[in-house]
Design an enzyme around this catalytic site. Structure first.
Site, PDB file in Angstrom:
ATOM      1  N   ASN A   1     -55.846  -6.461 -71.292  1.00 57.53           N
ATOM      2  CA  ASN A   1     -56.147  -5.652 -69.897  1.00 57.53           C
ATOM      3  C   ASN A   1     -56.384  -6.780 -68.848  1.00 57.53           C
ATOM      4  O   ASN A   1     -55.834  -6.212 -67.791  1.00 57.53           O
ATOM      5  CB  ASN A   1     -57.852  -5.221 -69.906  1.00 57.53           C
TER       6      ASN A   1
ATOM      7  N   ASN B   1     -62.359  -2.873 -68.271  1.00 55.70           N
ATOM      8  CA  ASN B   1     -63.158  -3.797 -68.871  1.00 55.70           C
ATOM      9  C   ASN B   1     -62.081  -5.107 -69.219  1.00 55.70           C
ATOM     10  O   ASN B   1     -61.077  -5.036 -69.651  1.00 55.70           O
ATOM     11  CB  ASN B   1     -64.181  -3.646 -69.700  1.00 55.70           C
TER      12      ASN B   1
ATOM     13  N   HIS C   1     -70.614  -8.245 -65.745  1.00 57.93           N
ATOM     14  CA  HIS C   1     -70.638  -7.046 -66.170  1.00 57.93           C
ATOM     15  C   HIS C   1     -70.427  -6.830 -67.709  1.00 57.93           C
ATOM     16  O   HIS C   1     -69.427  -6.750 -68.264  1.00 57.93           O
ATOM     17  CB  HIS C   1     -69.514  -5.951 -65.403  1.00 57.93           C
TER      18      HIS C   1
END
Length: 336
Positions: free
Chosen positions: A97, A123, A178
C-alpha cells in the site's frame, strides 16, 4: 439539487465497497455533481447503480485511466489500497500500500498539481498519507488521513457503557497512529457534562453507572482493536463508517460543515515531526489545521510512544525506497 461545488471529485478505489459507499454518500450530501470513479478494476457498475438510484443531474465517469481520472481534479479521496483481512494488522499492508500511495502522489503531481484537498484512507493510513503528501507536491494542509474512526469508536463505547446517546459524549478523542499503538485520551472527555477523569478517578456516576480504572483500561484496548472486531462481526473490514467519515472530511474542505473530529495530518512541531498522525484538527475550505495537543502526563507519554511507532514505520518505508531520506523530502516536495 444544489451542490456545494461543481469542482471535480475523484474517488480512487471506486469499485470497492468503501469506494461505492463514498460515491453514494457524496451524492446524497450534494457535494458535487462531477464525480470520477477511478479504479484499476472497472467501476462502471458503481456508476450505473448511482444512475439507477435517481441521481439524475450527476455527471458520473468511470475510468481505469489515471490521466482521465486525475486531470482537472480538485478533490480526491483514495481507498485505493489492499483491504485488511481477518488476522491482519494495518501494518501488514505496509509494503504494497505504500507503493500504491506513491503512485497516487505521482498522479496528483503529474495530472492535477492544483488540487485543493486529498483524503487518504487506505491502511496503514498514517504512512500512506505521508507517502502521498511527499510525492504529490501539495502543501501539508492539503492532505489528511482518516483518523476519526478511532474517536467515533471511543465515543460509541462510552455511550454504550453509560447507556446514553452518543450526543452526550463530548470530546472523546484518540491521537497518534491509526492502529493499535494509538493514544486514547480521557482528559478532554465528558459524559453528560461530567468529566471522564472524575468518573474514573473519583467514582462519579452518569446514568447510575461508574467506570473503574480497570474497565477504562479494557475499553482502551477494545477501541484500539475496533477494526479487528468489525472484521470478526462482518467477515470483512469496515466500509460504511470509513466511507461516510471520509466524505464528511472532503465536505469540510469543500466549504460545507466544518469537520472537527481528529484527522491524520502532517506533524511539524519540535516534539513531533516528519510523520502523519492524528492530532486535534479542523477541516474547512482553508484546509486542515492542527490545534495544540492537551493531555495528562500519561496521555502525552502514550502519544510519544505512538509517534515513535510511526517513526519506525516511516523509516521502513524509507528503507524500501518508497520515500527518500528525510533531508531530501524538500527536493521532491518543496512545500515540506
Amino acid at each position: 439539487m444544489n451542490y456545494l461545488t461543481n469542482d471535480k471529485l475523484v474517488i480512487v478505489g471506486a469499485a470497492g465497497m468503501i469506494g461505492s459507499n463514498m460515491t453514494q454518500t457524496a451524492l446524497m450530501l450534494g457535494l458535487t455533481p462531477n464525480i470520477c470513479l477511478y479504479d484499476v478494476f472497472s467501476a462502471e457498475g458503481v456508476a450505473e447503480e448511482m444512475r439507477q438510484s435517481g441521481f439524475d443531474d450527476a455527471n458520473l465517469v468511470a475510468t481505469t485511466d489515471p490521466k482521465e481520472a486525475f486531470t482537472d481534479a480538485k478533490y480526491i479521496i483514495s481507498s485505493g489500497g489492499a483491504p485488511r483481512k481477518e488476522g491482519m494488522t494495518r501494518e501488514d499492508l505496509l509494503a504494497g500500500n505504500s507503493k500504491a500511495a506513491q503512485e497516487l502522489g505521482e498522479n496528483i503531481k503529474k495530472y492535477c498539481p492544483d488540487a485543493k484537498f486529498v483524503v487518504v484512507i487506505f491502511n496503514p493510513a498514517d504512512i500512506t498519507g505521508l507517502v502521498t503528501l511527499v510525492h504529490s507536491g501539495l502543501k501539508p494542509n492539503q492532505v489528511a488521513t482518516l483518523a476519526a474512526l478511532d474517536s467515533t469508536r471511543l465515543q460509541s463505547a462510552l455511550a454504550k457503557h453509560f447507556g446514553v446517546s452518543a450526543t452526550e459524549v463530548k470530546n472523546a478523542y484518540t491521537y497518534g497512529g491509526h492502529g493499535e499503538k494509538m493514544a486514547v485520551f480521557a482528559s478532554p472527555t465528558t459524559i453528560g457534562g461530567v468529566k471522564l477523569l472524575d468518573i474514573i478517578n473519583n467514582g462519579k456516576k452518569v446514568n447510575g453507572k461508574s467506570l473503574s480504572a480497570a474497565e477504562w483500561a479494557q475499553m482502551q484496548i477494545d477501541v484500539t482493536q475496533g477494526g479487528a472486531k468489525i472484521i470478526e462481526l462482518r467477515r470483512r473490514s469496515s466500509f460504511q463508517s470509513p466511507a461516510y467519515l471520509a466524505v464528511k472530511m472532503i465536505e469540510g474542505a469543500m466549504g460545507g460543515a466544518e469537520f472537527n473530529y481528529p484527522a491524520g495530518t502532517y506533524a511539524d512541531t519540535a516534539r513531533y515531526n516528519h510523520v502523519m498522525m492524528a492530532m486535534p484538527t479542523r477541516i474547512t475550505s482553508d484546509g486542515v489545521y492542527t490545534k495544540p495537543v492537551m493531555g495528562t502526563a500519561n496521555e502525552i507519554a502514550a502519544l510519544d510512544a505512538s509517534y515513535a511507532h510511526l517513526q519506525g514505520l516511516r523509516d521502513q518505508v524509507i528503507g524500501m525506497g518508497v520515500l527518500p531520506a528525510l533531508e531530501d523530502w524538500s527536493k521532491v516536495n518543496p512545500n515540506l
